[in-house]
Write a protein that holds these residues in place. Sequence first.
Motif, PDB file in Angstrom:
ATOM      1  N   ARG A  31      39.294  53.805  -6.002  1.00 24.22           N
ATOM      2  CA  ARG A  31      38.386  53.585  -7.136  1.00 24.22           C
ATOM      3  C   ARG A  31      37.347  54.698  -7.283  1.00 24.22           C
ATOM      4  O   ARG A  31      36.570  54.696  -8.217  1.00 24.22           O
ATOM      5  N   LEU A  93      45.650  43.815   3.939  1.00 23.80           N
ATOM      6  CA  LEU A  93      44.447  43.704   4.760  1.00 23.80           C
ATOM      7  C   LEU A  93      44.377  42.415   5.595  1.00 23.80           C
ATOM      8  O   LEU A  93      44.054  42.475   6.788  1.00 23.80           O
ATOM      9  N   ASP A 118      34.074  50.218   4.734  1.00 22.43           N
ATOM     10  CA  ASP A 118      33.349  51.063   3.777  1.00 22.43           C
ATOM     11  C   ASP A 118      31.891  50.642   3.677  1.00 22.43           C
ATOM     12  O   ASP A 118      31.339  50.482   2.613  1.00 22.43           O
ATOM     13  N   ASP A 157      29.177  40.465   0.356  1.00 23.72           N
ATOM     14  CA  ASP A 157      28.768  41.856   0.126  1.00 23.72           C
ATOM     15  C   ASP A 157      27.621  41.913  -0.893  1.00 23.72           C
ATOM     16  O   ASP A 157      27.143  40.882  -1.369  1.00 23.72           O
ATOM     17  N   THR A 163      33.258  40.285   0.538  1.00 23.22           N
ATOM     18  CA  THR A 163      32.797  39.940   1.892  1.00 23.22           C
ATOM     19  C   THR A 163      32.671  41.213   2.698  1.00 23.22           C
ATOM     20  O   THR A 163      33.591  42.039   2.684  1.00 23.22           O
ATOM     21  N   PHE A 177      40.098  38.025   2.811  1.00 28.07           N
ATOM     22  CA  PHE A 177      39.481  39.168   2.132  1.00 28.07           C
ATOM     23  C   PHE A 177      40.258  39.529   0.868  1.00 28.07           C
ATOM     24  O   PHE A 177      41.384  39.096   0.674  1.00 28.07           O
ATOM     25  N   GLY A 179      39.581  40.599  -3.496  1.00 25.97           N
ATOM     26  CA  GLY A 179      39.282  39.797  -4.687  1.00 25.97           C
ATOM     27  C   GLY A 179      37.953  39.074  -4.506  1.00 25.97           C
ATOM     28  O   GLY A 179      37.010  39.613  -3.918  1.00 25.97           O
ATOM     29  N   SER A 181      36.441  37.280  -2.515  1.00 21.97           N
ATOM     30  CA  SER A 181      36.649  36.807  -1.140  1.00 21.97           C
ATOM     31  C   SER A 181      35.475  35.985  -0.599  1.00 21.97           C
ATOM     32  O   SER A 181      35.672  35.153   0.300  1.00 21.97           O
ATOM     33  N   ASP A 207      28.671  47.653   0.603  1.00 20.53           N
ATOM     34  CA  ASP A 207      29.976  48.325   0.660  1.00 20.53           C
ATOM     35  C   ASP A 207      30.059  49.339  -0.485  1.00 20.53           C
ATOM     36  O   ASP A 207      29.369  49.197  -1.492  1.00 20.53           O
ATOM     37  N   ASP A 209      32.393  51.184  -3.140  1.00 17.64           N
ATOM     38  CA  ASP A 209      33.647  51.331  -3.890  1.00 17.64           C
ATOM     39  C   ASP A 209      33.519  52.326  -5.023  1.00 17.64           C
ATOM     40  O   ASP A 209      34.525  52.833  -5.511  1.00 17.64           O
TER      41      ASP A 209
HETATM   42  C1  PEQ Z   1      37.961  43.839   1.032  1.00 17.95           C
HETATM   43  C2  PEQ Z   1      37.258  43.449  -0.231  1.00 17.95           C
HETATM   44  O1  PEQ Z   1      36.365  44.453  -0.543  1.00 17.95           O
HETATM   45  P1  PEQ Z   1      36.177  45.140  -1.961  1.00 17.95           P
HETATM   46  O2  PEQ Z   1      37.239  44.653  -2.890  1.00 17.95           O
HETATM   47  O3  PEQ Z   1      34.800  44.791  -2.368  1.00 17.95           O
HETATM   48  O4  PEQ Z   1      36.303  46.561  -1.588  1.00 17.95           O
HETATM   49  C3  PEQ Z   1      36.494  42.123  -0.061  1.00 17.95           C
HETATM   50  O5  PEQ Z   1      35.287  42.099  -0.341  1.00 17.95           O
HETATM   51  O6  PEQ Z   1      37.108  41.137   0.297  1.00 17.95           O
END
Ligand code: PEQ
Length: 307
Positions: A31, A93, A118, A157, A163, A177, A179, A181, A207, A209
């Motif tokens: 992304r 994952l 991340d 997050d 998460t 995890f 989506g 999550s 995190d 992205d």
């Molecule tokens: C792994 C995933 O992280 P994201 O889609 O925010 O990178 C999540 O929060 O479950």
Amino acid sequence: MASPGHDQRPVGRPQVGSVLALKPLTEAKSRLDLPAPLRRRLALAMFVDTLAAHAAVADLTVVVSDQPALRTLLRRAGIPDTVAIRPETDNGLNPAFAQGDHWLREQGCDVVVAGVGDLPTLRPDDLTAAITAALGSAEAASSDSDALGTGRGFVADASGVGTSLLVAVAIPLDPRFQGRSAEAHAASGARALVPVLDRPRPTLRRDVDTATDLREAAALGLGPATRALVDPDSGDLGRWEPVTVAEPRAHDDRPWTADDPGLAVITAGGHRLPLPATAHPDGSRVLRPGQRLDAVISGDRVLATWW
Ligand SMILES: C[C@H](OP(=O)(O)O)C(=O)O
Ligand SMILES: Nc1nc2c(ncn2[C@@H]2O[C@H](COP(=O)(O)OP(=O)(O)OP(=O)(O)O)[C@@H](O)[C@H]2O)c(=O)[nH]1
């Protein structure tokens, strides 16, 4: 990229294992709209900073990944004690986390922490606080008299949708995890830990992205590996350029090492820029004139190089 060392573990607490997962770097951080070499380097740097925080707190740390030469990358990053295992399936994952959880519990870990890779702002005391909160809530939720209790807890997050951390105390991790999550973890019975943390801990939740996430993370304070790619004045990621190690100036026939202040690189546009020792972490290796390097540059300042 040095690990902070195993000095943050609270005394007298159960064995803690951490599991992180890493996509092959060629696919990671899709992304982020960046040139591929910089996207890969940034993904690795953020992973290294996240992992270093886990390695400073956990008794045992495992990375589940298909990334080629991962052990070498981790050794070079100063995190040599981490165990690297290959995923048993290519189902993504959650199976990777479940595999790491199983392995850690087989090694005798009572508490397993699964973290996204991340979170470059993550600090060891954030993890200790999350583990403490998870232990407290597992004990409160447990119906038996065992002091450790059982239960799962998650840290949402920064957006509240995903998460950043899932902690399982004496039961399987059962990761949900990707989506939405945070919602999925709550629906699966895991306790939300953010309300029971000792204090708001944005560095536990930021995190990265997108470019905006990275700027916010820079404002909170990045770990050293990621910080090395960011302009210290603006907080912005430098730009990627291929560069060539410059010929020594005529009067200087000493061998060039990264510690030698005479080092310089030539950009694709023909500009000669000084190469500070701090911009070349593999400093003990001799650089040869004409050698091609990947570089991150801000203005006329070389922030980092690698090959
Ligand atoms: C792994 C995933 O992280 P994201 O889609 O925010 O990178 C999540 O929060 O479950
Ligand atoms: N082993 C493994 N790790 C994964 C997989 N998917 C994601 N991860 C890791 O899980 C963490 C969170 O991943 P994401 O945010 O979903 O993916 P990302 O590569 O960081 O970024 P995007 O490509 O933008 O989704 C990162 O440490 C990833 O490397 C997978 O299929 N296998």
